[in-house]
Design a protein around this motif. Structure first.
Motif, mmCIF file in Angstrom:
data_model
loop_
_atom_site.group_PDB
_atom_site.id
_atom_site.type_symbol
_atom_site.label_atom_id
_atom_site.label_comp_id
_atom_site.label_asym_id
_atom_site.label_seq_id
_atom_site.Cartn_x
_atom_site.Cartn_y
_atom_site.Cartn_z
ATOM 1 N N ASN A 225 0.813 -1.222 0.000
ATOM 2 C CA ASN A 225 0.000 0.000 0.000
ATOM 3 C C ASN A 225 0.845 1.270 0.000
ATOM 4 O O ASN A 225 0.461 2.280 0.588
ATOM 5 N N PHE A 226 1.989 1.202 -0.673
ATOM 6 C CA PHE A 226 2.819 2.395 -0.851
ATOM 7 C C PHE A 226 2.069 3.420 -1.699
ATOM 8 O O PHE A 226 2.107 4.614 -1.437
ATOM 9 N N HIS A 227 1.392 2.940 -2.731
ATOM 10 C CA HIS A 227 0.517 3.790 -3.538
ATOM 11 C C HIS A 227 -0.917 3.603 -3.058
ATOM 12 O O HIS A 227 -1.429 2.482 -3.035
ATOM 13 N N THR A 228 -1.559 4.682 -2.674
ATOM 14 C CA THR A 228 -2.940 4.607 -2.197
ATOM 15 C C THR A 228 -3.905 5.351 -3.103
ATOM 16 O O THR A 228 -5.111 5.157 -3.005
ATOM 17 N N SER A 229 -3.376 6.195 -3.983
ATOM 18 C CA SER A 229 -4.216 6.955 -4.910
ATOM 19 C C SER A 229 -3.833 6.592 -6.338
ATOM 20 O O SER A 229 -2.692 6.807 -6.757
ATOM 21 N N ALA A 230 -4.794 6.090 -7.103
ATOM 22 C CA ALA A 230 -4.525 5.706 -8.493
ATOM 23 C C ALA A 230 -4.343 6.913 -9.394
ATOM 24 O O ALA A 230 -3.855 6.775 -10.523
ATOM 25 N N THR A 231 -4.729 8.081 -8.924
ATOM 26 C CA THR A 231 -4.606 9.296 -9.737
ATOM 27 C C THR A 231 -3.581 10.263 -9.157
ATOM 28 O O THR A 231 -3.618 11.457 -9.467
ATOM 29 N N ASN A 232 -2.683 9.767 -8.333
ATOM 30 C CA ASN A 232 -1.712 10.648 -7.679
ATOM 31 C C ASN A 232 -0.843 11.388 -8.699
ATOM 32 O O ASN A 232 -0.577 12.584 -8.552
ATOM 33 N N VAL A 233 -0.407 10.677 -9.742
ATOM 34 C CA VAL A 233 0.459 11.315 -10.740
ATOM 35 C C VAL A 233 -0.294 12.416 -11.469
ATOM 36 O O VAL A 233 0.183 13.561 -11.577
ATOM 37 N N GLN A 234 -1.462 12.116 -12.000
ATOM 38 C CA GLN A 234 -2.192 13.116 -12.773
ATOM 39 C C GLN A 234 -2.723 14.241 -11.906
ATOM 40 O O GLN A 234 -2.883 15.378 -12.378
ATOM 41 N N ASP A 235 -2.966 13.972 -10.635
ATOM 42 C CA ASP A 235 -3.506 15.017 -9.762
ATOM 43 C C ASP A 235 -2.428 15.884 -9.128
ATOM 44 O O ASP A 235 -2.655 17.095 -8.903
ATOM 45 N N ASN A 236 -1.272 15.299 -8.834
ATOM 46 C CA ASN A 236 -0.322 16.004 -7.958
ATOM 47 C C ASN A 236 1.086 16.135 -8.518
ATOM 48 O O ASN A 236 1.895 16.856 -7.926
ATOM 49 N N TRP A 237 1.416 15.450 -9.624
ATOM 50 C CA TRP A 237 2.811 15.454 -10.031
ATOM 51 C C TRP A 237 3.224 16.770 -10.687
ATOM 52 O O TRP A 237 2.603 17.245 -11.638
ATOM 53 N N ASP A 238 4.277 17.352 -10.154
ATOM 54 C CA ASP A 238 4.946 18.518 -10.717
ATOM 55 C C ASP A 238 6.424 18.351 -10.396
ATOM 56 O O ASP A 238 6.802 18.381 -9.224
ATOM 57 N N PRO A 239 7.275 18.129 -11.417
ATOM 58 C CA PRO A 239 8.690 17.855 -11.118
ATOM 59 C C PRO A 239 9.390 18.995 -10.382
ATOM 60 O O PRO A 239 10.393 18.758 -9.727
ATOM 61 N N TYR A 240 8.827 20.193 -10.464
ATOM 62 C CA TYR A 240 9.459 21.339 -9.799
ATOM 63 C C TYR A 240 8.832 21.618 -8.424
ATOM 64 O O TYR A 240 9.316 22.484 -7.695
ATOM 65 N N ASN A 241 7.784 20.879 -8.118
ATOM 66 C CA ASN A 241 7.168 20.923 -6.785
ATOM 67 C C ASN A 241 6.597 19.543 -6.486
ATOM 68 O O ASN A 241 5.382 19.333 -6.503
#
Length: 854
Positions: A382-398
């Motif tokens: 359960n390291f990943h709990t959100s299937a949309t974490n990348v599309q919702d939160n990913w910003d390489p500069y933040n």
């Protein structure tokens, strides 16, 4: 073995072996040539790999391997993967260095085992033949060995708190003739995360240091000694893209490495990772610091990222550089001494083909000296709990919002348990008085109940005596250890010891008796508290766990209290912070002593609020606490008082003496009577009768003990393995009636028919389903004396087979033995009439006949 003979031995072909860790949630291959998680055929350079986590999934992860670098004279050498090999087969056997498997539960060298699955191997770095070891293409030379012997033992468990890691312990010895200076020990984590639906590689790696504290013990206390875990995972968990959710094919776990030893000797720690771009023309990358006068910048060549060759690898191992996490690759750290990020940093941060290395040192190793090195390979679900974490939160500069939605809690918990299993908290292994670091907590208002019995002479005869409870509240200081004494234990939390069991057979019946003194009085190795909860009795036709059925159980009537708190890591708000309450403790503490109050009235749907506290109660187990039913588990001596430790100032007699099961010291008791054999107290005697059994079938009987778990540590109850304590017994008359009544040995089935379908009836083949039919046949002999010789002859008088029957008279299967219908020449016998002769040491004999129809 001296260095010259060692060099001669390893020029012969190494004898390669491998074994499989499969008891836990993390499953892998272990070899005797340094590979973990994969095998290699040095003839075809093919092989296989397995590093599965969690078990029964198609998910595999990067695998660890060790690197050792040192200065040998003026040369800089590193030995690593594909440079370690065992000795040739004959030499291995002579030296006692063949692969060994041991187990606490499978009766495979149990006295030498530490875990449910120990695997020990020995290998060296002294092979230099180019048929086995590749040439160092950077330093342009053949492999130059350091002269090392590596003894590796790995430990695995199936217990709920220890099944997510495997501990690897090394003993590294300098078998050369020269000192190894400034030696560094390294772990290389290589490979990629893979799953059933993964088509590319987008792994991420990082280092977890000073993690959030983990709850352990009463008072809701939280603390740890701090550690480093380097981890690897898929970047998004591979969700089902059509539904934006995780499914059975997703890869939501993470894997990590934690160095357990050496720790206090650390002079320098290095953590480094490298990204390899896909295809030609893509940039490879690894964080690098700018050079200094004392440590000039070194150009590695190739892609200036990952170091190749002994000298470059040692340069990194000894650098002391701790790289920033891959997820931070697009952030410029040049102001604190790092080189600026590359143009492709945003892509690198989001994952790819990545390897990482953790190194510790330096150490000096003289000829003949050795150094220990221990690490845990740890998984966390359960390291990943959100299937949309990348599309919702990913910003390489933040990247912080993305990182905040990664859940490290399981990885942290399992890495913490790995440390505790390696070195048990509060346990003085070497007897020097030091038990480790501890935390103290004051529990206020702990109820203490004193019961007195009052005689009312004016009451009815049945009510002349009644109990009066007096409750007082005291403050208790709880001490909870969160580190060990620094001496390895390699011991997982375990259930209370299984009780000493006795079985009395008779025709169609088995009476199972046991004494539970050690089960009920041995403290838990982690909490140092008594945590006994109950007993269970299992019966099966084979000793396999899947074939053993629960027949009866007993557990103390007690209740678990779930308290509403804000949990660490944002998890479930209801937690257990103390050991179970007895029913009377709850009634006095929370119901003004009313004996009519049922704690289950305040369940999760109706929690109890007392001041600022909110909690509810559940049964700890089934609360099957009646010991008066003679058809279930019951007391042999129901009126026997519980024995108490005798005050030193009082007189004592020899009949109240007993050896304490925990300390081994002589202890004196009062208020209890010893059993007839003097090995326990009557108070702890229990029994269960198993009847309506078939006399012709062997049964496997087990009495297990279990505890109530470890409050506050997410550790459920632990129970003795039924397979580890199972005893074979037959429901036939005891052997003590055999000799006085004369021999009356019976052979069955008789006649023996090859098409008799005996396997389906349970007479043969139990637990041996993989064997050929002709190797599964059995003819049984019963009513045997405990010691005799059974000889089987043909009609011509030729000896076909001789069976030496020698069992203790109190063994519940002492009256029984079998013949596998195989001759002494290891051939299947033919159809015919055979005679058997039973001879006892006292001279008694019996002649019988067996018919075999093939």
């Amino acid at each position: 073995m001296n260095p010259r003979s060692l060099k001669s031995a390893v020029t012969l072909r190494p004898y390669l072996q491998s074994a499989f860790h499969d008891v836990g949630n993390l499953r892998t291959i272990v070899t005797n040539y340094g590979f973990i998680g994969q095998t290699l055929d040095f003839t075809t350079f093919g092989g296989s790999s397995l590093a599965q986590y969690p078990r029964k999934t198609e998910t595999s992860f990067p695998t660890p391997s060790i690197l050792i670098g040192a200065l040998l004279g003026r040369d800089t050498l590193v030995s690593g993967l594909a440079e370690f090999f065992p000795l040739p087969k004959n030499t291995q056997e002579t030296q006692g260095e063949t692969l060994q498997v041991r187990s606490l539960i499978d009766n495979v060298f149990p006295n030498l085992a530490h875990s449910e699955q120990d695997i020990s191997v020995v290998f060296y770095d002294t092979v230099t033949h180019p048929n086995f070891v590749a040439i160092d293409f950077v330093d342009q030379r053949e492999h130059r060995p350091l002269g090392l012997k590596i003894e590796q033992t790995s430990y695995a468990w199936s217990l709920s708190h220890a099944d997510d890691f495997i501990i690897f312990d090394y003993r590294i010895t300098n078998v050369g003739v020269r000192q190894l200076s400034k030696l560094y020990l390294g772990l290389w984590l290589a490979g990629s995360v893979s799953g059933a639906r993964i088509t590319g590689v987008d792994d991420i790696v990082g280092r977890l240091t000073k993690p959030p504290a983990f709850a352990f013990g009463d008072c809701g206390a939280s603390f740890n000694s701090g550690f480093d875990v380097v981890w690897s995972a898929d970047n998004d968990g591979n969700p089902n893209s059509s539904k934006d959710e995780f499914d059975q094919f997703s890869v939501t776990s993470a894997i990590g490495l934690r160095v357990l030893r050496p720790i206090s000797q650390f002079k320098k720690l290095s953590y480094n990772w490298w990204y390899r771009g896909p295809g030609e023309g893509h940039q490879h990358f690894g964080p690098r610091k700018v050079g200094t006068t004392s440590r000039p910048f070194r150009n590695f060549g190739f892609d200036d990222a990952r170091p190749f060759g002994d000298r470059n690898t040692y340069y990194v191992m000894s650098s002391g550089e701790v790289d920033y996490d891959q997820l931070l690759s697009a952030i410029d750290f040049s102001s604190v001494g790092w080189l600026p990020p590359p143009d492709s940093a945003a892509k690198i941060a989001m994952g790819g083909v990545v390897g990482s290395m953790l190194s510790v040192g330096p150490f000096d190793l003289k000829p003949g000296e050795n150094i220990p090195f221990t690490f845990a390979w740890v998984g966390g679900e359960n390291f990943h709990t959100s299937a949309t974490n990348v599309q919702d939160n990913w910003d390489p500069y933040n990247p912080q919002p993305y990182i905040d939605n990664l859940d490290f809690s399981e990885l942290i918990k399992n890495a913490t348990w790995a440390g505790w299993v390696y070195d048990n908290p509060g346990f003085d292994t070497d007897g020097d008085g030091y038990k480790g670091k501890f935390h103290t907590c004051v529990n206020d208002a702990v109820p203490v109940i004193e019961t007195t019995f009052v005689v009312d002479e004016n009451a009815a005869p049945s009510e002349t005596t009644f109990a009066v409870d007096t409750v007082s509240f005291i403050s208790v200081i709880d001490t909870t250890y969160f580190t060990g004494d620094g001496v390895p234990d390699f011991r997982a939390a375990s259930p209370p010891p299984a009780p000493a069991m006795r079985i009395s057979p008779s025709f169609g019946k088995l009476v199972v008796e046991w004494n539970g003194l050690e089960s009920e009085t041995t403290p838990d190795i982690f909490t140092n508290e008594l945590d006994f909860e109950g007993y269970r009795v299992y019966v099966g036709l084979t000793p396999r766990r899947s074939d053993m059925a629960l027949i009866s159980s007993f557990d103390i009537e007690d209740y678990t209290q779930f308290v509403f708190v804000k949990r660490f890591f944002g998890k479930h708000p209801w937690i257990v912070i103390r050991k179970p309450f007895s029913k009377r403790e709850i009634q006095i503490a929370y119901a003004r002593g009313s004996s009519r109050y049922d704690p289950l009235f305040n369940g999760i749907d109706n929690p109890l609020i007392v001041g600022d506290s909110t909690f509810y109660f559940t049964r700890q187990d089934y609360n099957q606490s009646d010991l008066s039913d003679l058809t279930a588990i019951h007391k042999l001596f129901p009126n026997e008082p519980r024995p108490h430790t005798l005050d030193l100032g009082k007189a004592f007699t020899e009949d109240t003496w007993y050896k304490d099961p925990l300390t081994g010291k002589n202890v004196f008791y009062e208020g209890g009577e010893l059993t007839a054999d003097g090995k326990g107290f009557k108070f702890y005697e229990y029994a269960l009768t198993l009847d309506n059994l078939l006399p012709s079938q062997p049964y496997f009987v087990a009495v297990t003990s279990f505890d109530f778990g470890s409050p506050g540590s997410d550790l459920g109850f632990l129970e003795t393995s039924p397979t580890a304590v199972a005893v074979e017994a037959l429901a036939q008359d005891r052997v003590d009636s055999t000799i006085p009544n004369g021999l009356n040995v019976i052979a069955y089935p008789n006649p023996y028919r090859v098409n008799g379908n005996y396997r389906a009836q349970g007479f043969e083949g139990r637990g041996r389903e993989d064997f050929a039919d002709e190797r599964n046949r059995l003819i049984h002999f019963t009513n045997l004396p405990p010691e005799c010789v059974i000889s089987v002859y043909s009609l011509d008088g030729d000896l076909i087979r001789q069976i030496i029957h020698d069992k203790p008279a109190n063994d519940p299967s002492a009256m029984h033995d079998t013949w596998d219908v195989i001759s002494r020449n290891l051939q299947v016998v033919v159809s015919g009439i055979y005679y058997f002769v039973v001879e006892t040491p006292s001279g008694q004999t019996q002649l019988g006949k067996i018919v075999v129809i093939m």
